[in-house]
Design a protein around this motif. Structure first.
Motif, mmCIF file in Angstrom:
data_model
loop_
_atom_site.group_PDB
_atom_site.id
_atom_site.type_symbol
_atom_site.label_atom_id
_atom_site.label_comp_id
_atom_site.label_asym_id
_atom_site.label_seq_id
_atom_site.Cartn_x
_atom_site.Cartn_y
_atom_site.Cartn_z
ATOM 1 N N THR A 1 0.697 -1.498 0.465
ATOM 2 C CA THR A 1 0.206 0.214 0.084
ATOM 3 C C THR A 1 0.540 1.589 -0.150
ATOM 4 O O THR A 1 1.521 1.354 0.478
ATOM 5 N N VAL A 2 0.174 2.569 -0.346
ATOM 6 C CA VAL A 2 0.975 3.853 -0.593
ATOM 7 C C VAL A 2 1.658 3.475 1.028
ATOM 8 O O VAL A 2 0.820 3.944 1.839
ATOM 9 N N GLY A 3 3.366 4.183 1.167
ATOM 10 C CA GLY A 3 3.280 4.803 2.192
ATOM 11 C C GLY A 3 3.767 3.558 3.159
ATOM 12 O O GLY A 3 4.794 3.870 4.652
ATOM 13 N N ALA A 4 3.461 1.912 2.591
ATOM 14 C CA ALA A 4 3.793 0.894 3.567
ATOM 15 C C ALA A 4 5.139 1.176 3.702
ATOM 16 O O ALA A 4 5.642 0.961 5.075
ATOM 17 N N ARG A 5 6.240 1.751 2.657
ATOM 18 C CA ARG A 5 8.010 1.257 3.122
ATOM 19 C C ARG A 5 8.283 2.165 3.647
ATOM 20 O O ARG A 5 9.091 1.613 5.258
ATOM 21 N N LYS A 6 7.487 3.489 4.533
ATOM 22 C CA LYS A 6 7.846 4.131 5.031
ATOM 23 C C LYS A 6 7.406 4.073 6.576
ATOM 24 O O LYS A 6 8.115 3.943 7.400
ATOM 25 N N ARG A 7 6.561 3.769 6.452
ATOM 26 C CA ARG A 7 5.240 3.040 8.067
ATOM 27 C C ARG A 7 6.546 2.065 8.699
ATOM 28 O O ARG A 7 6.892 2.330 10.062
ATOM 29 N N TYR A 8 7.059 0.951 7.923
ATOM 30 C CA TYR A 8 7.224 -0.655 8.433
ATOM 31 C C TYR A 8 9.451 0.191 8.760
ATOM 32 O O TYR A 8 10.031 0.293 9.760
ATOM 33 N N LEU A 9 9.530 1.164 7.763
ATOM 34 C CA LEU A 9 11.086 1.463 8.586
ATOM 35 C C LEU A 9 11.169 2.671 9.425
ATOM 36 O O LEU A 9 12.199 2.189 10.266
ATOM 37 N N GLU A 10 9.585 3.544 9.561
ATOM 38 C CA GLU A 10 9.824 4.303 10.458
ATOM 39 C C GLU A 10 9.797 3.632 11.933
ATOM 40 O O GLU A 10 9.719 4.051 12.932
ATOM 41 N N PHE A 11 9.467 1.924 11.465
ATOM 42 C CA PHE A 11 8.496 1.408 13.427
ATOM 43 C C PHE A 11 9.662 0.839 13.252
ATOM 44 O O PHE A 11 10.237 0.474 14.711
ATOM 45 N N GLY A 12 10.736 0.321 12.417
ATOM 46 C CA GLY A 12 11.960 -0.001 13.026
ATOM 47 C C GLY A 12 12.680 -0.998 12.161
ATOM 48 O O GLY A 12 13.808 -1.838 12.213
ATOM 49 N N PHE A 13 12.544 -1.850 11.106
ATOM 50 C CA PHE A 13 12.924 -2.436 10.800
ATOM 51 C C PHE A 13 14.383 -2.073 9.309
ATOM 52 O O PHE A 13 14.069 -0.784 9.261
ATOM 53 N N ASP A 14 14.942 -2.902 8.849
ATOM 54 C CA ASP A 14 16.153 -2.068 8.267
ATOM 55 C C ASP A 14 15.612 -1.815 7.211
ATOM 56 O O ASP A 14 16.338 -1.650 6.810
ATOM 57 N N ASP A 15 14.716 -2.808 6.273
ATOM 58 C CA ASP A 15 14.395 -2.853 4.811
ATOM 59 C C ASP A 15 12.966 -3.938 4.931
ATOM 60 O O ASP A 15 12.533 -4.457 6.032
ATOM 61 N N TYR A 16 12.844 -3.192 3.888
ATOM 62 C CA TYR A 16 11.368 -3.606 2.825
ATOM 63 C C TYR A 16 11.245 -4.468 2.153
ATOM 64 O O TYR A 16 11.736 -3.863 0.826
ATOM 65 N N LEU A 17 10.458 -5.368 1.633
ATOM 66 C CA LEU A 17 10.595 -5.998 0.248
ATOM 67 C C LEU A 17 9.282 -5.920 0.632
ATOM 68 O O LEU A 17 9.030 -6.451 1.070
ATOM 69 N N SER A 18 8.517 -6.120 -1.051
ATOM 70 C CA SER A 18 6.726 -6.679 -1.238
ATOM 71 C C SER A 18 6.743 -7.720 -1.980
ATOM 72 O O SER A 18 7.725 -7.629 -2.794
ATOM 73 N N LYS A 19 6.334 -8.601 -1.284
ATOM 74 C CA LYS A 19 6.223 -9.994 -2.505
ATOM 75 C C LYS A 19 4.465 -9.161 -3.561
ATOM 76 O O LYS A 19 4.378 -8.359 -3.664
ATOM 77 N N PRO A 20 5.531 -9.430 -4.809
ATOM 78 C CA PRO A 20 5.782 -10.809 -5.117
ATOM 79 C C PRO A 20 7.450 -10.583 -5.080
ATOM 80 O O PRO A 20 7.446 -9.104 -6.087
#
Length: 71
Positions: free
Chosen positions: A37-56
């Motif tokens: 979803t729009v903003g998902a990457r930003k939201r998860y990085l702000e939560f504290g994940f080091d990076d984000y990969l979206s399927k597929p």
């Protein structure tokens, strides 16, 4: 979806355990999710994940992440 915990709960548990054990260099945690979803990457990085990969994803993306964090 994981049974019993979601990715954010897992991250919090990892960080809690690291804190209890006095880990000086936290393990990198890359979220692999179907949430694109729009903003998902930003939201998860702000939560504290080091990076984000979206399927597929392609296998090369995982290899790239591992190599990045091993450097």
């Amino acid at each position: 979806m994981m049974p019993g915990m979601d990715g954010t709960q897992v991250l919090l548990e990892i960080r809690r355990m690291e804190n209890e054990q006095g880990v000086s260099k936290p393990v990198p945690v890359v979220l692999l999710t179907a949430d694109d979803t729009v903003g998902a990457r930003k939201r998860y990085l702000e939560f504290g994940f080091d990076d984000y990969l979206s399927k597929p994803i392609e296998p090369q993306q995982i290899q790239d992440q591992v190599e990045h964090f091993l450097k």
